[in-house]
Motif scaffolding. Structure first.
Motif, PDB file in Angstrom:
ATOM      1  N   SER A  30       0.837  -1.129  -0.001  1.00 11.71           N
ATOM      2  CA  SER A  30       0.117  -0.175   0.012  1.00 11.71           C
ATOM      3  C   SER A  30       0.939   1.345  -0.069  1.00 11.71           C
ATOM      4  N   TRP A  53      -0.054   6.003  -3.854  1.00 15.44           N
ATOM      5  CA  TRP A  53      -0.444   5.180  -2.734  1.00 15.44           C
ATOM      6  C   TRP A  53      -1.741   5.484  -2.384  1.00 15.44           C
ATOM      7  N   ARG A  54      -2.348   4.679  -1.758  1.00 16.14           N
ATOM      8  CA  ARG A  54      -4.047   4.848  -1.488  1.00 16.14           C
ATOM      9  C   ARG A  54      -4.718   5.607  -2.458  1.00 16.14           C
ATOM     10  N   ASP A  74      -5.279  -2.564  -2.538  1.00 18.99           N
ATOM     11  CA  ASP A  74      -4.067  -2.743  -1.566  1.00 18.99           C
ATOM     12  C   ASP A  74      -4.455  -4.296  -0.645  1.00 18.99           C
ATOM     13  N   ASN A  77      -2.896  -6.813  -2.566  1.00 18.46           N
ATOM     14  CA  ASN A  77      -1.587  -6.504  -3.078  1.00 18.46           C
ATOM     15  C   ASN A  77      -1.488  -6.555  -4.699  1.00 18.46           C
TER      16      ASN A  77
END
Length: 124
Positions: A30, A53-54, A74, A77
């Protein structure tokens, strides 16, 4: 360290769709910026799309804007590249890449982690 494995490539007719997946090892997925690149025969590897990210931001190459969508899950993965309205010019080996640098965008030299690639062939 992260290891990346792409899947989902194949042969499709022009106008069709494919979804590529990139599954990463490790528990810090993440926190990575994820990207897709592609390389056609005899050409340089080029940037396709990137997601921060996020999922706070996405950026696309002009050549795929409006046709491709990058996303990530996330919890799994996994990063994805949904490719619609495919054209013969989209034919290439598609690579997933990852970086812990939050500012990285489209330079392939800023991504230290790469998958092995998956072939996408679009027939006319």
């Amino acid at each position: 360290q992260v290891q990346l494995v792409e899947s989902g490539g194949g042969l499709v007719q022009a106008g069709g769709s494919l979804r590529l997946s990139c599954t990463a090892s490790g528990r810090t997925f993440s926190t990575y910026t994820m990207a897709w690149f592609r390389q056609a025969p005899g050409k340089e590897r080029e940037f396709v799309a990137r997601i921060s990210w996020r999922s706070t931001g996405t950026i696309y190459a002009d050549s795929v804007k409006g046709r491709f969508t990058i996303s990530r899950d996330d919890a799994k993965n996994t990063a994805y590249l949904q490719m619609n309205s495919l054209k013969p010019d989209d034919t290439a080996v598609y690579y997933c890449a990852a970086s812990m640098d939050l500012a990285v965008i489209r330079s392939k030299y800023e991504y230290p982690y790469w998958g092995q690639g998956t072939q996408v062939t679009v027939s006319s």
